[in-house]
Design a protein around this motif. Structure first.
Motif, mmCIF file in Angstrom:
data_model
loop_
_atom_site.group_PDB
_atom_site.id
_atom_site.type_symbol
_atom_site.label_atom_id
_atom_site.label_comp_id
_atom_site.label_asym_id
_atom_site.label_seq_id
_atom_site.Cartn_x
_atom_site.Cartn_y
_atom_site.Cartn_z
ATOM 1 N N GLU A 11 76.813 83.429 -29.810
ATOM 2 C CA GLU A 11 77.510 84.705 -29.976
ATOM 3 C C GLU A 11 76.716 85.658 -30.885
ATOM 4 O O GLU A 11 76.547 86.841 -30.576
ATOM 5 C CB GLU A 11 78.918 84.487 -30.543
ATOM 6 N N LYS A 12 76.213 85.134 -31.994
ATOM 7 C CA LYS A 12 75.393 85.974 -32.890
ATOM 8 C C LYS A 12 74.092 86.378 -32.203
ATOM 9 O O LYS A 12 73.603 87.493 -32.386
ATOM 10 C CB LYS A 12 75.100 85.234 -34.198
ATOM 11 N N ALA A 13 73.532 85.461 -31.433
ATOM 12 C CA ALA A 13 72.306 85.774 -30.697
ATOM 13 C C ALA A 13 72.563 86.879 -29.684
ATOM 14 O O ALA A 13 71.751 87.799 -29.533
ATOM 15 C CB ALA A 13 71.767 84.527 -30.011
ATOM 16 N N LYS A 14 73.688 86.803 -28.973
ATOM 17 C CA LYS A 14 74.041 87.860 -28.013
ATOM 18 C C LYS A 14 74.202 89.204 -28.704
ATOM 19 O O LYS A 14 73.735 90.232 -28.211
ATOM 20 C CB LYS A 14 75.342 87.511 -27.282
ATOM 21 N N GLU A 15 74.854 89.195 -29.846
ATOM 22 C CA GLU A 15 75.029 90.443 -30.609
ATOM 23 C C GLU A 15 73.673 91.029 -31.004
ATOM 24 O O GLU A 15 73.449 92.232 -30.868
ATOM 25 C CB GLU A 15 75.877 90.190 -31.858
ATOM 26 N N ALA A 16 72.794 90.167 -31.513
ATOM 27 C CA ALA A 16 71.466 90.634 -31.928
ATOM 28 C C ALA A 16 70.682 91.159 -30.723
ATOM 29 O O ALA A 16 70.057 92.226 -30.795
ATOM 30 C CB ALA A 16 70.700 89.501 -32.613
ATOM 31 N N LEU A 17 70.731 90.418 -29.628
ATOM 32 C CA LEU A 17 70.021 90.835 -28.424
ATOM 33 C C LEU A 17 70.568 92.168 -27.911
ATOM 34 O O LEU A 17 69.802 93.082 -27.600
ATOM 35 C CB LEU A 17 70.128 89.762 -27.337
ATOM 36 N N ASN A 18 71.873 92.290 -27.838
ATOM 37 C CA ASN A 18 72.482 93.541 -27.378
ATOM 38 C C ASN A 18 72.126 94.701 -28.296
ATOM 39 O O ASN A 18 71.866 95.814 -27.832
ATOM 40 C CB ASN A 18 74.001 93.402 -27.267
ATOM 41 N N ASP A 19 72.107 94.445 -29.599
ATOM 42 C CA ASP A 19 71.759 95.484 -30.559
ATOM 43 C C ASP A 19 70.332 95.974 -30.336
ATOM 44 O O ASP A 19 70.083 97.178 -30.257
ATOM 45 C CB ASP A 19 71.936 94.963 -31.990
ATOM 46 N N TYR A 20 69.399 95.041 -30.232
ATOM 47 C CA TYR A 20 68.002 95.424 -30.019
ATOM 48 C C TYR A 20 67.816 96.088 -28.657
ATOM 49 O O TYR A 20 67.148 97.117 -28.535
ATOM 50 C CB TYR A 20 67.070 94.217 -30.163
ATOM 51 N N ALA A 21 68.416 95.507 -27.616
ATOM 52 C CA ALA A 21 68.251 96.034 -26.254
ATOM 53 C C ALA A 21 68.830 97.433 -26.124
ATOM 54 O O ALA A 21 68.264 98.274 -25.415
ATOM 55 C CB ALA A 21 68.896 95.093 -25.250
#
Length: 138
Positions: A11-21
């Motif tokens: 979940e944290k990885a998805k948040e980070a990925l979405n933020d960067y993307a």
């Protein structure tokens, strides 16, 4: 994928990925391509990232073909996610600071793995396109 010791989960990885993307633009893709050698060296040097080296080469081929306008089939969301993941890996400040021995790159591995998993259908289409193109050239 949860690891209590590193406090990183999908979940944290998805948040980070979405933020960067969400912040990726065409210039970021070009900038990332300019850092290809640096990124590849990092992936080869860091054990938890090394397993993604083959995928990394293909991602850079896809990004180059997209920037050159040779292959336009991959949606921007996939290009942004892959670029965002690579930018995340380059960032020294992320969920787990990269300078922390042994665990500093675990979050980077989760983010890049997630991006590759999400992009898998588009990567498969790109592989098929490259194979057809190669067959037509011979």
């Amino acid at each position: 994928m949860t690891n209590e010791n590193t406090n990183i989960n999908e979940e944290k990885a998805k948040e980070a990925l979405n933020d960067y993307a969400s912040k990726v633009g065409a210039d970021d893709v070009k900038e990332t391509l300019g850092k290809e050698d640096e990124i590849k060296k990092l992936f080869k040097r860091v054990k938890v990232l090394a397993k993604y080296c083959n995928d990394l080469c293909e991602i850079f081929e896809l990004l180059r073909d997209r920037v050159a306008g040779v292959y336009k089939e991959t949606p921007w969301t996939t290009i942004a996610a892959l670029t965002g993941a690579l930018l995340y890996v380059l960032s020294p400040i992320d969920l787990i600071l990269d300078f922390i021995p042994f665990i500093g790159f675990l979050d980077d591995a989760v983010v890049i793995g997630l991006a590759i998993t999400l992009a898998q259908p588009d990567l498969e289409k790109y592989r098929a396109w490259k194979a057809r193109r190669k067959d037509q050239a011979t």
